[in-house]
Design a protein around this motif. Structure first.
Motif, PDB file in Angstrom:
ATOM      1  N   ARG A  35     -14.703  12.810   4.737  1.00 36.79           N
ATOM      2  CA  ARG A  35     -14.832  11.755   5.736  1.00 36.79           C
ATOM      3  C   ARG A  35     -13.656  10.780   5.663  1.00 36.79           C
ATOM      4  O   ARG A  35     -13.147  10.327   6.698  1.00 36.79           O
ATOM      5  N   ILE A  36     -13.216  10.472   4.464  1.00 33.01           N
ATOM      6  CA  ILE A  36     -12.035   9.617   4.309  1.00 33.01           C
ATOM      7  C   ILE A  36     -10.831  10.245   5.010  1.00 33.01           C
ATOM      8  O   ILE A  36     -10.099   9.573   5.744  1.00 33.01           O
ATOM      9  N   GLU A  37     -10.639  11.539   4.801  1.00 32.28           N
ATOM     10  CA  GLU A  37      -9.503  12.233   5.422  1.00 32.28           C
ATOM     11  C   GLU A  37      -9.604  12.208   6.941  1.00 32.28           C
ATOM     12  O   GLU A  37      -8.590  12.096   7.645  1.00 32.28           O
ATOM     13  N   GLN A  38     -10.829  12.307   7.472  1.00 32.86           N
ATOM     14  CA  GLN A  38     -11.005  12.255   8.931  1.00 32.86           C
ATOM     15  C   GLN A  38     -10.544  10.912   9.485  1.00 32.86           C
ATOM     16  O   GLN A  38      -9.861  10.846  10.508  1.00 32.86           O
ATOM     17  N   THR A  71      -7.598  -0.271  -2.397  1.00 35.23           N
ATOM     18  CA  THR A  71      -8.699   0.383  -3.115  1.00 35.23           C
ATOM     19  C   THR A  71      -8.700   1.881  -2.867  1.00 35.23           C
ATOM     20  O   THR A  71      -8.861   2.675  -3.800  1.00 35.23           O
ATOM     21  N   ILE A  72      -8.505   2.277  -1.611  1.00 43.66           N
ATOM     22  CA  ILE A  72      -8.472   3.709  -1.286  1.00 43.66           C
ATOM     23  C   ILE A  72      -7.310   4.375  -2.018  1.00 43.66           C
ATOM     24  O   ILE A  72      -7.468   5.442  -2.627  1.00 43.66           O
ATOM     25  N   ALA A  73      -6.140   3.754  -1.962  1.00 41.77           N
ATOM     26  CA  ALA A  73      -4.952   4.314  -2.620  1.00 41.77           C
ATOM     27  C   ALA A  73      -5.193   4.492  -4.116  1.00 41.77           C
ATOM     28  O   ALA A  73      -4.857   5.522  -4.704  1.00 41.77           O
ATOM     29  N   ARG A  74      -5.787   3.486  -4.722  1.00 40.03           N
ATOM     30  CA  ARG A  74      -5.988   3.468  -6.169  1.00 40.03           C
ATOM     31  C   ARG A  74      -7.026   4.504  -6.615  1.00 40.03           C
ATOM     32  O   ARG A  74      -6.826   5.203  -7.613  1.00 40.03           O
ATOM     33  N   LEU A  75      -8.124   4.607  -5.860  1.00 42.70           N
ATOM     34  CA  LEU A  75      -9.242   5.452  -6.298  1.00 42.70           C
ATOM     35  C   LEU A  75      -9.144   6.904  -5.820  1.00 42.70           C
ATOM     36  O   LEU A  75      -9.863   7.765  -6.328  1.00 42.70           O
ATOM     37  N   THR A  76      -8.285   7.178  -4.843  1.00 44.17           N
ATOM     38  CA  THR A  76      -8.168   8.550  -4.339  1.00 44.17           C
ATOM     39  C   THR A  76      -6.768   9.120  -4.535  1.00 44.17           C
ATOM     40  O   THR A  76      -6.450  10.165  -3.975  1.00 44.17           O
ATOM     41  N   ASP A  77      -5.942   8.425  -5.290  1.00 41.74           N
ATOM     42  CA  ASP A  77      -4.580   8.877  -5.585  1.00 41.74           C
ATOM     43  C   ASP A  77      -3.787   9.116  -4.305  1.00 41.74           C
ATOM     44  O   ASP A  77      -3.252  10.198  -4.073  1.00 41.74           O
ATOM     45  N   LYS A  78      -3.724   8.076  -3.457  1.00 39.13           N
ATOM     46  CA  LYS A  78      -2.952   8.141  -2.214  1.00 39.13           C
ATOM     47  C   LYS A  78      -1.961   6.975  -2.188  1.00 39.13           C
ATOM     48  O   LYS A  78      -2.137   6.008  -1.445  1.00 39.13           O
ATOM     49  N   ALA A 122       0.776   6.529  -0.843  1.00 35.08           N
ATOM     50  CA  ALA A 122       1.412   6.250   0.451  1.00 35.08           C
ATOM     51  C   ALA A 122       0.712   5.099   1.179  1.00 35.08           C
ATOM     52  O   ALA A 122       1.337   4.424   2.021  1.00 35.08           O
ATOM     53  N   LEU A 123      -0.551   4.848   0.861  1.00 32.56           N
ATOM     54  CA  LEU A 123      -1.290   3.771   1.525  1.00 32.56           C
ATOM     55  C   LEU A 123      -0.850   2.388   1.068  1.00 32.56           C
ATOM     56  O   LEU A 123      -1.216   1.384   1.689  1.00 32.56           O
ATOM     57  N   PHE A 124      -0.052   2.319   0.000  1.00 33.17           N
ATOM     58  CA  PHE A 124       0.496   1.016  -0.399  1.00 33.17           C
ATOM     59  C   PHE A 124       1.589   0.559   0.571  1.00 33.17           C
ATOM     60  O   PHE A 124       1.868  -0.637   0.675  1.00 33.17           O
ATOM     61  N   ALA A 125       2.213   1.502   1.279  1.00 35.03           N
ATOM     62  CA  ALA A 125       3.341   1.175   2.154  1.00 35.03           C
ATOM     63  C   ALA A 125       2.950   0.194   3.272  1.00 35.03           C
ATOM     64  O   ALA A 125       3.643  -0.818   3.469  1.00 35.03           O
ATOM     65  N   PRO A 126       1.878   0.462   4.028  1.00 34.19           N
ATOM     66  CA  PRO A 126       1.520  -0.517   5.064  1.00 34.19           C
ATOM     67  C   PRO A 126       1.120  -1.871   4.495  1.00 34.19           C
ATOM     68  O   PRO A 126       1.354  -2.897   5.132  1.00 34.19           O
TER      69      PRO A 126
END
Length: 200
Positions: free
Chosen positions: A148-151, A183-190, A192-196
């Motif tokens: 669902r996160i990916e969607q 939080t998403i970046a930290r807990l799901t190893d993403k 790239a979400l730190f960029a925005p």
């Protein structure tokens, strides 16, 4: 409504009870606190958790009584502090919190069912739901949460060249979106979400 927390308009809202449990759990687990392992605090959290289960619909959602009913994003807003409380209380490793942890887990797992299928009301709610699912997945690993996160992430981050999100609200929604993406970046190893977040 027994065990719940009134809003300033005298209405009971599950989100307030979730925040109440998080705040009390901080005092309960802190050795420096006057309320460290306090039976009084544990009882208050237990009553609030009973209220939350009573306020939760069978589909896992809760209401924001002023405007949103059977609302996944408002459920997500309650999941965030409850996941924090669950982590703090679990780390304490004391038998006294067993029943409370069971209640919190029941509420959280039911909430996860709602968040994997439900919709949103506003742009920032996508990231609130993703943040809640990331927290749930961190505690109770479930591939459905990540799917669902990916969607939602497939819609891309709504940020303009100046670093403003679609909801141009520097007081409320901008810091909220940043917190969610971190939080998403930290807990799901993403990472790239730190960029925005940095751009904002």
């Amino acid at each position: 409504w027994y065990g719940g927390v009134r809003t300033d308009t005298e209405v009971f809202y599950p989100g307030h009870a979730a925040g109440y449990i998080k705040n009390l759990s901080c005092s309960y687990v802190s050795e420096e606190s006057s309320y460290y392992k306090s039976p009084e605090l544990l009882n208050a959290m237990m009553l609030a958790s009973d209220y939350l289960l009573n306020a939760q619909y069978d589909d896992g959602n809760i209401d924001l009584p002023s405007t949103n009913f059977h609302s996944p994003p408002d459920t997500a807003f309650a999941v965030e502090p409850l996941c924090i409380a669950y982590t703090l209380l679990s780390d304490l490793k004391t038998a006294e919190t067993g029943e409370l942890l069971d209640n919190l887990k029941r509420f959280l797992i039911q909430s996860g069912k709602a968040l994997t299928v439900g919709g949103i009301h506003t742009a920032n709610h996508r990231w609130v739901v993703c943040m809640a699912l990331a927290r749930l997945n961190h505690l109770f690993s479930n591939p459905t949460y990540m799917e669902r996160i990916e969607q939602w992430l497939a819609e891309k981050i709504d940020i303009d060249p100046d670093g403003q999100y679609a909801e141009k609200s520097t007081l409320i929604y901008t810091p909220l979106v940043n917190r969610c993406l971190i939080t998403i970046a930290r807990l799901t190893d993403k990472p790239a979400l730190f960029a925005p977040v940095r751009k904002n």
